[in-house]
Design a protein around this motif. Sequence first.
Motif, short mmCIF file in Angstrom:
data_model
loop_
_atom_site.label_atom_id
_atom_site.label_comp_id
_atom_site.label_asym_id
_atom_site.label_seq_id
_atom_site.Cartn_x
_atom_site.Cartn_y
_atom_site.Cartn_z
N SER A 141 40.67 39.17 44.27
CA SER A 141 39.36 38.70 43.91
C SER A 141 38.37 39.38 43.03
O SER A 141 38.44 40.74 42.23
CB SER A 141 38.16 37.94 45.24
N TYR A 142 37.09 39.12 42.45
CA TYR A 142 36.63 39.65 41.38
C TYR A 142 34.93 39.69 41.37
O TYR A 142 34.09 38.36 41.76
CB TYR A 142 37.10 39.68 39.62
N VAL A 143 34.14 40.44 42.00
CA VAL A 143 32.78 40.24 42.20
C VAL A 143 31.83 40.83 40.90
O VAL A 143 32.17 41.57 40.11
CB VAL A 143 32.07 41.27 43.23
N ILE A 144 30.92 39.53 40.44
CA ILE A 144 29.99 39.44 39.56
C ILE A 144 28.69 40.02 40.21
O ILE A 144 28.07 38.58 40.53
CB ILE A 144 30.13 39.13 38.22
N ASP A 145 28.43 40.81 40.06
CA ASP A 145 26.72 40.93 40.54
C ASP A 145 25.81 41.34 39.34
O ASP A 145 26.35 41.33 37.83
CB ASP A 145 26.73 41.96 41.45
N LYS A 203 35.71 30.05 43.37
CA LYS A 203 34.16 30.95 44.08
C LYS A 203 33.34 30.91 44.56
O LYS A 203 32.65 30.45 45.87
CB LYS A 203 33.32 30.52 42.58
N ASP A 204 33.05 32.00 45.55
CA ASP A 204 32.54 32.06 46.73
C ASP A 204 33.49 31.83 47.86
O ASP A 204 33.07 30.86 48.99
CB ASP A 204 31.07 32.02 46.74
N TYR A 205 34.68 31.30 46.89
CA TYR A 205 35.69 30.57 48.66
C TYR A 205 35.66 29.01 48.52
O TYR A 205 36.15 28.90 49.59
CB TYR A 205 35.76 31.87 49.43
N VAL A 206 35.19 28.52 47.51
CA VAL A 206 34.96 27.34 47.40
C VAL A 206 35.53 27.40 45.42
O VAL A 206 34.84 27.77 45.03
CB VAL A 206 33.03 26.57 47.00
N LEU A 207 36.32 26.39 45.76
CA LEU A 207 37.80 25.94 44.56
C LEU A 207 36.69 25.28 44.05
O LEU A 207 35.58 24.39 44.30
CB LEU A 207 37.95 24.37 45.30
N THR A 208 36.46 25.96 42.47
CA THR A 208 35.85 25.29 41.17
C THR A 208 35.75 24.19 41.08
O THR A 208 34.88 23.89 40.63
CB THR A 208 36.53 26.62 39.52
N GLU A 209 36.96 23.53 41.03
CA GLU A 209 37.32 22.26 40.69
C GLU A 209 36.97 21.76 39.09
O GLU A 209 35.53 20.86 39.41
CB GLU A 209 36.37 21.05 41.87
N GLY A 226 28.84 36.32 41.60
CA GLY A 226 29.29 35.80 42.51
C GLY A 226 30.72 36.38 42.99
O GLY A 226 30.93 37.33 42.17
N ILE A 227 31.44 35.95 44.05
CA ILE A 227 32.72 36.12 43.83
C ILE A 227 33.92 35.66 43.50
O ILE A 227 33.80 34.11 43.80
CB ILE A 227 33.54 36.66 45.95
N TYR A 228 34.83 35.75 42.38
CA TYR A 228 35.21 35.28 42.18
C TYR A 228 36.70 35.29 42.24
O TYR A 228 37.59 36.42 42.34
CB TYR A 228 35.62 34.91 40.41
N SER A 229 38.18 34.30 42.61
CA SER A 229 38.60 34.97 43.40
C SER A 229 40.33 33.69 43.29
O SER A 229 39.88 32.79 42.56
CB SER A 229 39.31 34.32 44.65
N CYS A 230 41.39 34.74 42.75
CA CYS A 230 42.19 33.62 42.51
C CYS A 230 43.69 33.44 43.44
O CYS A 230 44.54 34.57 44.08
CB CYS A 230 43.12 34.41 41.04
N ASP A 231 44.03 32.59 43.94
CA ASP A 231 45.50 32.85 44.52
C ASP A 231 46.45 32.00 44.35
O ASP A 231 46.31 31.04 43.44
CB ASP A 231 45.10 31.23 46.59
N TYR A 288 33.03 33.79 54.84
CA TYR A 288 34.60 34.50 54.33
C TYR A 288 33.71 35.92 55.28
O TYR A 288 32.19 36.02 54.50
CB TYR A 288 34.43 34.59 52.50
N LEU A 289 34.68 36.57 54.64
CA LEU A 289 34.26 37.93 55.05
C LEU A 289 35.15 38.63 54.68
O LEU A 289 36.29 38.95 54.54
CB LEU A 289 33.83 38.37 56.24
N LYS A 290 35.00 39.80 54.06
CA LYS A 290 35.41 41.32 53.26
C LYS A 290 35.10 41.96 54.04
O LYS A 290 34.20 43.09 54.19
CB LYS A 290 35.20 41.64 51.61
N VAL A 291 36.98 42.41 54.94
CA VAL A 291 36.75 43.86 55.65
C VAL A 291 37.11 45.06 55.32
O VAL A 291 38.41 45.21 54.38
CB VAL A 291 37.92 43.00 56.46
#
Length: 1556
Positions: A1092-1096, A1044-1050, A1077-1082, A970-973
Amino acid sequence: MMSLPFYQKLHEHYDRSYHNRDLHTTMSQYQQEKKSSAIYTHGSTAYSSRSSAAHRQKSEAFSQASAASYQQQASRASEFALSSAVSQKAASAYDYGYSHGLTDSSVTLEDYSSKLSPQTKRARKSLLSGEKKENLPSDYMVPIFSGRQVHVSGITDTEEERIKEAAAYIAERNLLAREEGVTAAKQSTVSKQSTSVLRQEEGFEKSRKVAIREKAEHLSLKKTLEETEAYHKKLNEDSLLHAPEFVIKPRSHTVWEKENVKLHCSVAGWPEPRLTWYKNQVPINVHAHPGKYIIESRYGVHTLEINACDFEDTAQYRASAMNVKGELSAYASVVVKRYKGELDETRFHAGASTLPLSFAVTPYGYASKFEIHFDDKFDVSFGREGETMSLGCRVVITPEIKHFQPEIQWYRNGAPVSPSKWVQTHWSGDRATLTFSHLNKEDEGLYTIHVGMGEYYEQYSAYVFVRDADAEIEGAPASPLDVVSLDANKDYIIISWKQPAVDGGSPILGYFIDKCEVGTDSWSQCNDTPVKFARFPVTGLIEGRSYIFRVRAVNKTGIGLPSRVSEPVAALDPAEKARLKSRPSAPWTGQIIVTEEEPTEGIVPGPPTDLSVIEATQSYVVLSWKPPRQRGHEGILYFVEKCDAGTENWQQVNPELPVKSPRFALFDLAEGKSYRFRVRCSNSAGIGEPSEATEVTVLEDKLDIPKPPSNIIPSRNTDTSVVITWEESKDAKELVGYYIESSIVGSGKWEPCNNNPVKGMRFTCHGLTTGQSYIFRVRGVNAAGLSEYSQDSEAIEVKAAIAAPSPPYDITCLESFRDSMVLGWKQPDKTGGTEITGYYVNYREVIDGVPGRWREANIKAVSDEAYKISNLKENMVYQFQVAAMNIAGLGAPSAVSASFKCEEWTIAVPGPPHSLKYSEVRKTSLVLQWKPPIHSGRTPVTGYFMDMKEASAKEDQWRGLNEAALKNTYLKVQGLKEGVSYVFRVRAINQAGVGKPSDLAGPVVAETRPGTKEIVVNVDDDGVISLNFECDQMAPSSEFTWSKDYVLTEESPRLEVESKGNKTKMTFKDLGMEDLGIYSCDVTDTDGIASSYVIDEEELKRLLALSQEHKFPTVPVKSELAVEILEKGQVRFWMQAEKLSGNAKVNYIFNDKEIFEGPKYKMHIDRNTGIIEMFMEMLQSEDEGTYTFQVQDGRATGHSTLVLIGDVYKKLQKEAEFQRQEFIRKQGPHFAEYLSWEVTGECNVLLKCKVANIKKETHIVWYKDEREISVDEKHDFKDGICTLLITEFSKKDAGIYEVILKDDRGKDKSRLKLVDEAFKELMAEVCKTIALSATDLKVQSTVEGIRLYSFVTYYVDDLKVNWSHNGTAIKYTDRVKSGVTGEQIWLQINEPTPNDKGKYVMELFDGKTGHQKTVDLSGQVYDEAFDEFQRLKQAAIVEKNRARVVGGLPDVVTIQEGKALNLTCIVWGDPTPEVSWLKNEKLLASDEHCNLRFEAGKTAYFTISGVRTSDSGKYGLVVKNKYGSEISDFTVSVFIPEEEARKAAEERPKGNKKAK
């Protein structure tokens, strides 16, 4: 001006008799194109060397030969009179084509002989001008290349009919001649009958190219039958056990010889239907014709493929689907056309055909294919009576041909709509419009616009609803509709109408009919009292005048608005039209003026014939008859006579107003009485003899109100409509249609869904509110009235039904091996409202550019968007199709992919990544995601490079987004330009190098859509950290998915996700370094809505610090603030802390204001126990609010809050008031136990209560429904129990019972509600007790049969009784009945048979439990009962049939001498009794003085013409037959007037002496 379209005459609605229409269409097309083919192939060569005169001579010769052929073949034609329906319809189609296109030769000669004549062009331009077109049948196909349609000169109508019949016979023989080996070189049968014209048909050889193609096709046709039972079971889980239903019916085809044809159909049903194909009603056997037929079934789609069609394949084909629930068939026709002449056959078989397979004739004579589309279409429309409305759509026809206008016709419910004063049509050249100048309920229905261009046509439909106009009187009924004339003559006109759907809130009492003479504005009422029957004969008309009518409905509120007026109807007798000369008057009146011919002298007319009652209701009778044969030359009049049934007292009905027509309506008859009728004729010569009398007619309605429909089933359609189906009314006669009503669940208000009765058992209710739940009901209507409402349907929520998904797209080859390939594709754009459950892949071989037959690649659906197809051929080229599936079914397959060669990829670099997609599109950024390539090359993939360019840029303008290979998928452009459209691609890299790029993602416009929201981080008061997202654009089936990081949390143990409505929240249980990581909601089922929201590390530190700030020291609380009610209604607020020091302080807050101790509040703190209290004497309205105890103990703080608002506070206040009243109540007499009930062993109900604190002066009074109950006995309070006994408890005892205690200290009352559920519960207990009181079953013989019975204490209707025989529930008939008489429950078996022996069980169901009583009716018990029944039956027969005098004789007859004595009595007996008379106990014989008669076996006459004194005495009538005899006595006393006067005079002196 364009003439009437050809399909208007014989139009059939699109969903009626579809297969019949298809057959008719294809056969007509075959016959017409057959002629056209002959013209085309014989064009230049056949006629270049012949003159026009020669052609005309041969045309005449052919006409004569065709006419003569009828006589030669007349005897043979009768052999085919009972041929199949296919042949008959084919002959009919050929007949029409023959009559309008004439013979092959005539069309050919006239068209081609005039090629050089300008007149031919003009004729061609007028081909579709409408001339003669109104005589063409439905779906008629215009002949190809024919220039005009004219009849051959010299052919008479009779000869033309003979030619048509001969052509029909020839067409039948051609279709039935499959045993005669019809080949390509064989001439048509029509050509054989005209040997002087067409002998030029020759077969031609197949080209080498065609032969090679057929051989390749033959080799590629292999049968593929895979087991799909498991798939279909899964697919049909929601529709178990229902009959077959064709989702897609097979379509008819017209093909060239040697072509292949496929018939497709799709069938639904459960269990899965078994489908069989038939040809002309004969099952198709694929083994008997190897290679000829291929039958396949997959995914619920069934296919019949016919290879290398020849002329014998022209037939009707039937697909028959059958399962355990029934059988259903669908039909299609195949017509095979043959080429003639020297035309190169390869043009039609090699590759893509150079000529299309179907043609449409333009005015210029060339063939083209028209595509018809509708834009700006009218939708479902709603109007109101009296308003105007316009329906229209834009018609786009491609290609556009100037001066060639389409044929446009509007239909309502399948019937053509003709312009009138109510509706007008308009065509502007590109837009068709239908305008209603004044809407009426008659205008409601399904409207269809049909646009035709030659043989091509399209149509579009939508429903129009017309609501009732506002009533002038509130509560008055709506207006009736469809007022028409059923019968009209000189004396009356019968008017009929349809009842309205809305009655105004009270039942319709009847209808008033108004009439108005055409040309005037004066309306007059025809009936004084309302009529309930929806038909009425209007009398009092003037012969020859025209009238219009209207109808008004009336209920108890008033009279509703009138209906739309009927069409004008003339008061004329149809039978007399031949003797009348009529002419229409001025157009502004529409009146018909009638003049009679001069009559001539006649003779007395004879009696009318065929007199009958054609209609009888409660209010009138309509008679019909035929004029007499003997009537002379002058007009005759009729007099109608009636008499009561059983008499001969005839009375003239119309002595002053003779009837002029042979029909008459009679009024003023007694309802329920029986009559007979007859008619006499009259003219100037006199009155003739009467006709024969009619049968006895009872004056009552012959037509019953229909029974209500049943099984109302709603199903989803769109987000504003629901489809309703139902079962028709049973035994309904003359049913007009159905009215449907809807109601929002819980509203109790019903609204009509239609105002014009609909026929059929299916209707779509439009105009509903999305998301609301509705229930529906239906009722039928006929002339007798409206049925009762059906039962309400189940509730259904209005929302769109799910659909199958759209096709996937962008099929690409991800990896290729020696015998397998890996495909990838993109998910469909439209999922159908639900998730995709899988994909199916098909593939086919491509040899020399020619594709083969499709094959299935997978039996089980694949869930990924990639699949490996195995067992392929090396170096073979393949094409692929992919279809997606959801729970609604299988979607349409994708477009055919590009051709891929199956070969081993030996390249070292990796293959292309796949499933590239974009999300989180914003005005300057977006996120790309992809999946790794299937083929990784010789070494593993080490990273990815991303490329981007503007969508409109050239290929050399791609630029990379990353310099170093990216490990992630994945990549954020960033850095996009707002409003610019971009495309993206990804390439994988390994040690060997960079591989091929992926398919493109995009184009996508960089923009932030309105309403876009971002993920928001939140830390609550407890320091809990959560990510929150909200979406306002969700679909009903949308869901939130977190990654999380574009993998389902499950269900990660560190996270907790909660979604509700359009909001979702992901909470961190213990945020730490591992959560970076990067947390995203679709949001699924949307157009890519995501955030998405980035927690560094920096964000992690900030959130943890914020959480710590929210965590402050608190006073530990053991029990939160609570409230309780004390005795006397005091209120106690309290809370308990774990511990409190001596320095602890408490602040008491009420509604954000501190309160202090005083008269209203008492506070207390127990620091040892940590209990904090506050007391209030009572709660008042101003005390509603929020109570908070704020505790401060050193640095620690704490608080506890109690909200007492709304229902919570009212409940607490009510409880406090109750406790206070309880305290006061218990100071005087009161109830220790409130009123309750119990059922005694005698099945009585005992109401009881327990009292306390009473004394001698205490009184108790009982009430029911606020009325005092008088109690006989005085209450004894020793044990403190008061009772009220209710015997034989039933529904009449339901109510509210109340008992009151009172004395000088006060009073108390207790109430018991025995209504609704409480009453049902009590009745269930009563029924149980009654059931337990039932006695054992006993057997009793009766005159009718055997009765089984049991006694109960008493019976109530709530006790359900069921009988069974040998373990099977008894079906009650006229022979076996069940019932209750008093306390006896019985089962009556009439005329018992040995089959009635066995064990009988009577089950008494009390609503919860069944109680059984049994008896064994067999053996001796049955024999004794049966013998007793036979004895009683025989005795009853004797009593029934014995001779007896029914009545008519008096006890005493006193009569004057010389008078005539006539006595009549009725005698009964079977057999007919013997009758004799007695006088003074001696047999009396009949003579001239005393006439004794016995007639008709039932009437005895006693007549003495002149009574004498010797006739005085005792008489008796003796009747006797084999079953018994009876004597009826009467006394006759004869007196002389003079003698009586003398005796009276002698009596008077005696009386005077006694007085002295």
